[in-house]
Design a protein around this motif. Structure first.
Motif, PDB file in Angstrom:
ATOM      1  N   GLY A  90       0.826  -1.213   0.000  1.00 42.10           N
ATOM      2  CA  GLY A  90       0.000   0.000   0.000  1.00 42.10           C
ATOM      3  C   GLY A  90       0.855   1.256   0.000  1.00 42.10           C
ATOM      4  O   GLY A  90       0.467   2.281  -0.552  1.00 42.10           O
ATOM      5  N   LYS A  91       2.030   1.182   0.640  1.00 42.86           N
ATOM      6  CA  LYS A  91       2.927   2.347   0.681  1.00 42.86           C
ATOM      7  C   LYS A  91       3.376   2.710  -0.727  1.00 42.86           C
ATOM      8  O   LYS A  91       3.397   3.891  -1.094  1.00 42.86           O
ATOM      9  CB  LYS A  91       4.145   2.040   1.557  1.00 42.86           C
ATOM     10  N   ASP A  92       3.739   1.693  -1.507  1.00 42.61           N
ATOM     11  CA  ASP A  92       4.166   1.966  -2.888  1.00 42.61           C
ATOM     12  C   ASP A  92       3.027   2.588  -3.692  1.00 42.61           C
ATOM     13  O   ASP A  92       3.256   3.481  -4.517  1.00 42.61           O
ATOM     14  CB  ASP A  92       4.648   0.667  -3.541  1.00 42.61           C
ATOM     15  N   LEU A  93       1.795   2.114  -3.421  1.00 42.57           N
ATOM     16  CA  LEU A  93       0.639   2.656  -4.137  1.00 42.57           C
ATOM     17  C   LEU A  93       0.423   4.129  -3.787  1.00 42.57           C
ATOM     18  O   LEU A  93       0.291   4.970  -4.686  1.00 42.57           O
ATOM     19  CB  LEU A  93      -0.621   1.839  -3.806  1.00 42.57           C
ATOM     20  N   ILE A  94       0.416   4.449  -2.493  1.00 45.78           N
ATOM     21  CA  ILE A  94       0.113   5.844  -2.130  1.00 45.78           C
ATOM     22  C   ILE A  94       1.258   6.773  -2.545  1.00 45.78           C
ATOM     23  O   ILE A  94       1.013   7.899  -2.995  1.00 45.78           O
ATOM     24  CB  ILE A  94      -0.273   5.982  -0.635  1.00 45.78           C
ATOM     25  N   LEU A  95       2.512   6.302  -2.460  1.00 47.52           N
ATOM     26  CA  LEU A  95       3.615   7.148  -2.948  1.00 47.52           C
ATOM     27  C   LEU A  95       3.466   7.392  -4.452  1.00 47.52           C
ATOM     28  O   LEU A  95       3.674   8.510  -4.940  1.00 47.52           O
ATOM     29  CB  LEU A  95       4.978   6.508  -2.645  1.00 47.52           C
ATOM     30  N   GLY A 112       3.028  10.950  -6.260  1.00 50.03           N
ATOM     31  CA  GLY A 112       3.917  11.318  -7.358  1.00 50.03           C
ATOM     32  C   GLY A 112       3.133  11.739  -8.595  1.00 50.03           C
ATOM     33  O   GLY A 112       3.534  12.626  -9.348  1.00 50.03           O
ATOM     34  N   MET A 113       1.984  11.087  -8.783  1.00 54.88           N
ATOM     35  CA  MET A 113       1.140  11.339  -9.958  1.00 54.88           C
ATOM     36  C   MET A 113       0.408  12.676  -9.848  1.00 54.88           C
ATOM     37  O   MET A 113       0.374  13.457 -10.797  1.00 54.88           O
ATOM     38  CB  MET A 113       0.123  10.187 -10.009  1.00 54.88           C
ATOM     39  N   PRO A 128       7.867  -1.160  -6.441  1.00 51.68           N
ATOM     40  CA  PRO A 128       8.462  -0.564  -5.243  1.00 51.68           C
ATOM     41  C   PRO A 128       8.961   0.851  -5.555  1.00 51.68           C
ATOM     42  O   PRO A 128       9.709   1.050  -6.518  1.00 51.68           O
ATOM     43  CB  PRO A 128       9.614  -1.513  -4.902  1.00 51.68           C
ATOM     44  N   THR A 129       8.498   1.808  -4.739  1.00 48.20           N
ATOM     45  CA  THR A 129       8.671   3.227  -5.061  1.00 48.20           C
ATOM     46  C   THR A 129       9.298   3.961  -3.881  1.00 48.20           C
ATOM     47  O   THR A 129       9.010   3.638  -2.735  1.00 48.20           O
ATOM     48  CB  THR A 129       7.283   3.829  -5.406  1.00 48.20           C
ATOM     49  N   VAL A 130      10.157   4.933  -4.181  1.00 48.92           N
ATOM     50  CA  VAL A 130      10.811   5.730  -3.143  1.00 48.92           C
ATOM     51  C   VAL A 130      10.594   7.208  -3.447  1.00 48.92           C
ATOM     52  O   VAL A 130      10.747   7.639  -4.591  1.00 48.92           O
ATOM     53  CB  VAL A 130      12.331   5.430  -3.098  1.00 48.92           C
ATOM     54  N   SER A 131      10.228   7.989  -2.406  1.00 50.94           N
ATOM     55  CA  SER A 131      10.136   9.447  -2.565  1.00 50.94           C
ATOM     56  C   SER A 131      11.437  10.077  -2.106  1.00 50.94           C
ATOM     57  O   SER A 131      11.821   9.949  -0.951  1.00 50.94           O
ATOM     58  CB  SER A 131       8.980  10.006  -1.729  1.00 50.94           C
ATOM     59  N   TYR A 132      12.093  10.768  -3.007  1.00 49.99           N
ATOM     60  CA  TYR A 132      13.369  11.425  -2.716  1.00 49.99           C
ATOM     61  C   TYR A 132      13.123  12.781  -2.050  1.00 49.99           C
ATOM     62  O   TYR A 132      12.048  13.354  -2.172  1.00 49.99           O
ATOM     63  CB  TYR A 132      14.163  11.632  -4.016  1.00 49.99           C
ATOM     64  N   PRO A 133      14.151  13.308  -1.374  1.00 46.58           N
ATOM     65  CA  PRO A 133      14.018  14.629  -0.749  1.00 46.58           C
ATOM     66  C   PRO A 133      13.655  15.671  -1.813  1.00 46.58           C
ATOM     67  O   PRO A 133      14.078  15.521  -2.963  1.00 46.58           O
ATOM     68  CB  PRO A 133      15.412  14.906  -0.190  1.00 46.58           C
ATOM     69  N   ASN A 181       8.168  13.470  -5.031  1.00 52.81           N
ATOM     70  CA  ASN A 181       9.393  13.278  -5.819  1.00 52.81           C
ATOM     71  C   ASN A 181       9.727  11.776  -5.904  1.00 52.81           C
ATOM     72  O   ASN A 181      10.727  11.305  -5.373  1.00 52.81           O
ATOM     73  CB  ASN A 181      10.509  14.082  -5.146  1.00 52.81           C
ATOM     74  N   THR A 182       8.880  11.030  -6.614  1.00 54.14           N
ATOM     75  CA  THR A 182       8.957   9.562  -6.578  1.00 54.14           C
ATOM     76  C   THR A 182       9.829   8.980  -7.688  1.00 54.14           C
ATOM     77  O   THR A 182       9.877   9.511  -8.808  1.00 54.14           O
ATOM     78  CB  THR A 182       7.546   8.949  -6.697  1.00 54.14           C
ATOM     79  N   HIS A 183      10.508   7.870  -7.350  1.00 52.63           N
ATOM     80  CA  HIS A 183      11.350   7.132  -8.287  1.00 52.63           C
ATOM     81  C   HIS A 183      11.193   5.646  -8.009  1.00 52.63           C
ATOM     82  O   HIS A 183      10.989   5.256  -6.864  1.00 52.63           O
ATOM     83  CB  HIS A 183      12.828   7.503  -8.071  1.00 52.63           C
ATOM     84  N   PRO A 184      11.360   4.790  -9.022  1.00 51.06           N
ATOM     85  CA  PRO A 184      11.357   3.350  -8.740  1.00 51.06           C
ATOM     86  C   PRO A 184      12.557   2.995  -7.844  1.00 51.06           C
ATOM     87  O   PRO A 184      13.665   3.515  -8.057  1.00 51.06           O
ATOM     88  CB  PRO A 184      11.525   2.712 -10.127  1.00 51.06           C
ATOM     89  N   ALA A 185      12.319   2.107  -6.858  1.00 57.61           N
ATOM     90  CA  ALA A 185      13.395   1.752  -5.913  1.00 57.61           C
ATOM     91  C   ALA A 185      14.612   1.186  -6.647  1.00 57.61           C
ATOM     92  O   ALA A 185      15.749   1.398  -6.244  1.00 57.61           O
ATOM     93  CB  ALA A 185      12.871   0.749  -4.892  1.00 57.61           C
TER      94      ALA A 185
END
Lengths: 420, 162
Positions: free
Chosen positions: A175-180, A184-185, A270-275, A280-284
């Protein structure tokens, strides 16, 4: 008039037949929440309202979770203020250290919120309870104080964005990857003043813990509330936690939505939000070059049992990289006990993690894992603003528990698929 | 009600963590909070701000946490009002509730520059940039919010009506 479920709950709480977006209403509250940061301001203001006592001692929750166990003298004094008020007003739902947990994990666990409730909390992540089909939103201390005095709050009825989910999340995707991905969208103000409703056939496949995580971060898109329709899974959760009788409100098929956004859960990675913004999302898997100093697994967003189970499954048989401190924080005492009984602590400690008592601590740069200048942290928390976890030149990367655990092992941002 | 002052200018998405960092949230004393206002985005703000000065910013001002300490710190700094393209919702309601004047005006937020001298009329929403000579009009508040503001905030309104 056709209405969304958010509109129906607000109409019910305001004693009206119907409401429409933009309408200003006074609504009756089923629960008023505060923590050790926001309650002292509300408690100091309380006498100004001229009411002798709180409106209902059973409908207030005081949860000192941010800087507890008391991190310093000033924090201890804030907690003493909350404790004294809870005692003098005989507040039913006051939680002392040893019983307290992170508020947004604790209230559902204790059955204090049910479907159809209207809830305010002096904490922005109060939107979490939308996972239970409640209208629930973050406010400030003055609203909390007014809520404690008269049991009401003013609202501008929000428009609703419908996220129509289909399919199912893949392995190692949460769910975290979905909401991030959604943030991002649409951006950090993509749902400003609006309700985010998560519907479509796909939502049934999301676990309750995933739904809590998703509703929790609605605020990170600027939303007033996040909300899920009630299904069998919601009802069995409410029953298991002895919540009050649910009041089920369903959006009408012809309800008026501001936007409808279709999302195929199979497409989420799997998604990561950068500073320094959650948008500011990117694929892990693209984060290999980012070396990290710390990992935090916990918070109101991702400190629930299944979050810890997933992190432990990744860490099992591995060691945290020499260059990394990994801090695991179960969100409540019950989660702590369950994790211990399941043997998760053996896995964490043998891998080289710290296991902490429940606290919000590092998420907001309070204590228990503060970053120095230039340090980077992969965290399962919810915000990566400038200075959020410590030094103004430190960096926070938001991720799921599995991505955080995988990154702890390698010492750089890592897609969990590469470890397990 | 009117205000006059010099502009402190910031960009989009100014969050409550930079308005008042959480490391100072172990107190709710106005004077303590004032000393750290805007510290992580503008370390000189506290030194330079004067009574009546005005903050002008881009979109989504005040996003992030619900901490009322953010508008309290701004108000305690002597800032007479905040003008932004848009406000995050909790900051918006907190400001109305504690009586910190805020105005949404995308044109003004886009054009007004740091250091400009402004004159603002809260009752009409008129913003005059005395440095550039331009005049802007902010959206007026709905009637209910006008009443809240006229009551001095939520405490006054509740006392009068409940």
């Amino acid at each position: 008039m056709p209405m969304t479920m958010t509109e129906k709950i607000l109409a019910h709480a305001a004693g009206l037949e119907s409401v429409h977006p933009g309408q200003l209403i006074m609504a009756d509250l089923d629960m008023v929440l505060g923590n050790d940061i926001t309650s002292p301001v509300a408690i100091k203001e309380f006498p100004s309202f001229g009411k002798e006592h709180v409106f209902d001692k059973d409908k207030i929750a005081l949860v000192p979770d941010h800087f507890t166990p008391n991190k310093d003298i000033k924090a201890a004094e804030q907690c003493a203020c909350v404790r004294a008020f809870a005692k003098s007003e005989n507040i039913t739902n006051y939680f002392e250290a040893g019983r307290v947990g992170i508020e947004h994990a604790l209230l559902p666990e204790k059955g204090l919120v049910t479907a159809g409730d209207t809830v305010i909390g002096a904490d922005s992540h109060t939107c979490t309870y939308g996972a239970l089909g409640a209208f629930s939103t973050g406010v400030g201390s003055t609203d909390m104080s007014a809520g404690m005095a008269i049991g009401k709050a003013w609202f501008r009825v929000p428009e609703t964005i419908l996220f129509r989910l289909s399919g199912k999340l893949g392995k190692h995707v949460s769910g975290k990857d979905l909401i991030l991905t959604i943030i991002g969208m649409i951006g950090v103000d993509g749902a400003r003043y609006q309700a985010m409703e998560f519907g479509g056939d796909g939502y049934h496949s999301l676990t309750m813990d995933d739904r809590f995580t998703i509703a929790n971060m609605a605020i990170e898109a600027g939303a007033k509330n996040g909300i899920f329709p009630v299904d069998d899974l919601t009802l069995s959760y409410l029953k298991e936690h002895n919540a009050k009788e649910p009041k089920i409100f369903t959006s009408d098929p012809d309800a008026d939505y501001a936007r409808v956004i279709d999302i195929d859960l199979c497409s989420i990675v799997p998604t990561v939000s950068y500073p320094h913004l959650p948008e500011n999302t990117h694929p892990a898997k693209e984060g290999k070059d980012i070396k990290i100093d710390q990992v935090v697994i916990g918070s109101c967003t991702n400190g629930r049992l299944s979050d810890l189970e997933k992190a432990a499954a990744v860490l099992k048989g591995h060691k945290v990289a020499d260059s990394v401190r990994c801090i695991v924080i179960p969100a409540t005492q019950q989660i702590w006990l369950d994790a211990m009984h399941e043997g998760l602590f053996d896995i964490f400690v043998e891998a080289g993690c710290v296991v902490s008592t429940p606290t919000c601590g590092p998420c907001l740069g309070g204590y228990m894992g503060i970053l120095s200048e230039g340090e980077k942290c992969v965290s399962t928390t919810n915000r990566n603003f400038v200075g959020r976890m410590g030094h103004v030149k430190s960096e926070v990367y938001l991720a799921s528990p599995e991505t955080a655990a995988a990154s702890a092992i390698t010492g750089h941002i890592t897609d969990p698929e590469e470890i397990v | 009600m009117k205000a006059e002052g010099k502009v402190f200018r910031y960009g989009d998405n100014v969050d409550t963590d930079v308005i008042i960092p959480a490391r100072y949230l172990n107190t709710s004393e106005k004077d303590e909070l004032r000393k750290h206002c805007m510290e992580d985005i503008d370390p000189d703000f506290v030194k330079n701000v004067q009574q009546g000065d005005i903050i002008v910013a881009g979109k989504n001002f005040g996003c992030g946490s619900s901490r009322e300490h953010a508008p309290i710190a701004i108000k305690a700094s002597g800032v007479s009002c905040v003008i932004a393209s848009t406000f995050a919702r909790i900051f918006f309601r907190n400001s109305i509730n504690i009586g910190l004047p805020i105005l949404e005006c995308p044109e003004a937020a886009a054009e007004i520059k740091a250091g400009d001298e402004l004159s603002v009329d809260f009752s009409t929403g008129e913003i005059v940039d005395k440095t550039s000579g331009k005049t802007y009009y902010a959206e007026p508040f709905p009637e209910f919010m006008q009443r809240l503001i006229e009551s001095g905030g939520l405490i006054g309104y509740i006392k009068e009506n409940y």
